[in-house]
Write a protein that holds these residues in place. Structure first.
Motif, short mmCIF file in Angstrom:
data_model
loop_
_atom_site.label_atom_id
_atom_site.label_comp_id
_atom_site.label_asym_id
_atom_site.label_seq_id
_atom_site.Cartn_x
_atom_site.Cartn_y
_atom_site.Cartn_z
N ARG A 109 40.70 -37.63 -28.06
CA ARG A 109 40.00 -36.66 -28.88
C ARG A 109 40.31 -35.27 -28.37
O ARG A 109 40.17 -34.99 -27.17
N ILE A 110 40.74 -34.41 -29.27
CA ILE A 110 40.95 -33.00 -28.95
C ILE A 110 40.17 -32.20 -29.98
O ILE A 110 40.54 -32.16 -31.16
N GLY A 111 39.08 -31.60 -29.55
CA GLY A 111 38.22 -30.86 -30.47
C GLY A 111 37.59 -31.82 -31.48
O GLY A 111 36.94 -32.79 -31.12
N LYS A 112 37.81 -31.55 -32.76
CA LYS A 112 37.28 -32.39 -33.83
C LYS A 112 38.32 -33.39 -34.33
O LYS A 112 38.11 -34.02 -35.36
N HIS A 113 39.44 -33.53 -33.62
CA HIS A 113 40.52 -34.39 -34.08
C HIS A 113 40.70 -35.60 -33.16
O HIS A 113 40.56 -35.49 -31.95
N LEU A 114 41.03 -36.73 -33.77
CA LEU A 114 41.35 -37.94 -33.03
C LEU A 114 42.84 -38.23 -33.16
O LEU A 114 43.43 -38.01 -34.22
N TYR A 115 43.44 -38.73 -32.09
CA TYR A 115 44.85 -39.08 -32.07
C TYR A 115 44.99 -40.50 -31.53
O TYR A 115 44.40 -40.84 -30.50
N ALA A 116 45.77 -41.33 -32.22
CA ALA A 116 45.99 -42.71 -31.81
C ALA A 116 47.44 -42.90 -31.42
O ALA A 116 48.35 -42.35 -32.05
N PRO A 143 45.08 -39.41 -47.28
CA PRO A 143 43.79 -40.07 -47.09
C PRO A 143 42.64 -39.09 -47.29
O PRO A 143 42.72 -37.94 -46.89
N GLN A 144 41.61 -39.56 -47.98
CA GLN A 144 40.45 -38.72 -48.23
C GLN A 144 39.55 -38.73 -47.00
O GLN A 144 39.18 -39.80 -46.52
N PRO A 145 39.19 -37.57 -46.47
CA PRO A 145 38.35 -37.54 -45.27
C PRO A 145 36.94 -38.05 -45.53
O PRO A 145 36.41 -37.93 -46.62
N TYR A 146 36.37 -38.63 -44.51
CA TYR A 146 35.00 -39.14 -44.51
C TYR A 146 34.30 -38.43 -43.36
O TYR A 146 34.84 -38.38 -42.26
N PHE A 147 33.13 -37.91 -43.60
CA PHE A 147 32.47 -37.09 -42.58
C PHE A 147 31.94 -37.96 -41.45
O PHE A 147 31.23 -38.94 -41.66
N VAL A 148 32.32 -37.60 -40.24
CA VAL A 148 31.81 -38.21 -39.02
C VAL A 148 31.35 -37.07 -38.13
O VAL A 148 32.08 -36.09 -37.94
N TRP A 149 30.15 -37.17 -37.60
CA TRP A 149 29.65 -36.13 -36.70
C TRP A 149 30.58 -36.01 -35.50
O TRP A 149 31.02 -37.03 -34.95
N GLU A 207 52.31 -40.28 -30.82
CA GLU A 207 50.88 -40.12 -31.07
C GLU A 207 50.70 -39.62 -32.50
O GLU A 207 51.43 -38.74 -32.96
N ARG A 208 49.71 -40.19 -33.21
CA ARG A 208 49.47 -39.82 -34.60
C ARG A 208 48.03 -39.36 -34.77
O ARG A 208 47.12 -39.99 -34.24
N GLU A 209 47.85 -38.30 -35.53
CA GLU A 209 46.48 -37.85 -35.81
C GLU A 209 45.87 -38.81 -36.82
O GLU A 209 46.50 -39.19 -37.80
N ILE A 210 44.62 -39.21 -36.56
CA ILE A 210 43.92 -40.10 -37.48
C ILE A 210 42.66 -39.40 -37.96
O ILE A 210 42.07 -38.60 -37.25
N ILE A 211 42.28 -39.71 -39.20
CA ILE A 211 41.06 -39.15 -39.76
C ILE A 211 40.22 -40.31 -40.30
O ILE A 211 40.75 -41.35 -40.70
N ALA A 212 38.92 -40.12 -40.31
CA ALA A 212 38.02 -41.12 -40.84
C ALA A 212 38.13 -41.14 -42.36
O ALA A 212 38.11 -40.09 -43.00
N THR A 213 38.26 -42.34 -42.93
CA THR A 213 38.33 -42.49 -44.38
C THR A 213 37.15 -43.29 -44.92
O THR A 213 37.02 -43.45 -46.12
N GLY A 214 36.34 -43.80 -44.03
CA GLY A 214 35.17 -44.57 -44.40
C GLY A 214 34.44 -44.96 -43.13
O GLY A 214 34.85 -44.61 -42.03
#
Length: 132
Positions: free
Chosen positions: A64-71, A35-41, A78-85
């Motif tokens: 949330r751990i630091g700059k990472h989200l886990y679902a 997945p291509q990352p999408y910038f989220v503050w 638990e899986r790390e998730i990243i913003a894609t949009g």
């Protein structure tokens, strides 16, 4: 000499034809892309943290751990998730896709598609997100 080259070329073509016929003609394999990352503050990631109720009766937790989200859905891994949009997330291992929309009043809507470890015979489980 030309005849020998022609025979070698024909032999190469003949050996490749059975290999092409053995492949499943009705099936196309497309390699999964990361997945291509999408910038989220980082400050905005805090809004997604919490417990979500799913329409299939399960709960989803986002940490949330630091700059990472886990679902995590239920008691699954638990899986790390990243913003894609905008409002869109995907797990790093491509096993989960999330759409989370949080209104200004705090209402949550969206959807999730994920591999449910409790239902191994189904490729994906779908559910709607409800207000937390």
């Amino acid at each position: 000499m030309k005849r020998t080259i022609a025979m070698l070329g024909l032999a190469v073509c003949c050996t490749q034809v059975p290999a092409q016929q053995q492949a499943d003609a009705g099936r196309v394999i497309i390699p999964a892309a990361k997945p291509q990352p999408y910038f989220v503050w980082p400050d905005d990631l805090h809004a997604y943290k919490g417990e979500y109720y799913l329409s299939n009766g399960k709960k989803m937790y986002i940490n949330r751990i630091g700059k990472h989200l886990y679902a995590q859905v239920g008691k699954q891994a638990e899986r790390e998730i990243i913003a894609t949009g905008e409002n869109m997330f995907e797990s790093v291992d491509n096993s989960m896709t999330l759409n989370i929309v949080i209104s200004r009043q705090g209402y949550v809507s969206g959807s999730i598609a994920y591999q449910d470890e409790d239902l191994p015979d189904k490729p994906l489980a779908y559910a709607s997100l409800m207000t937390r």
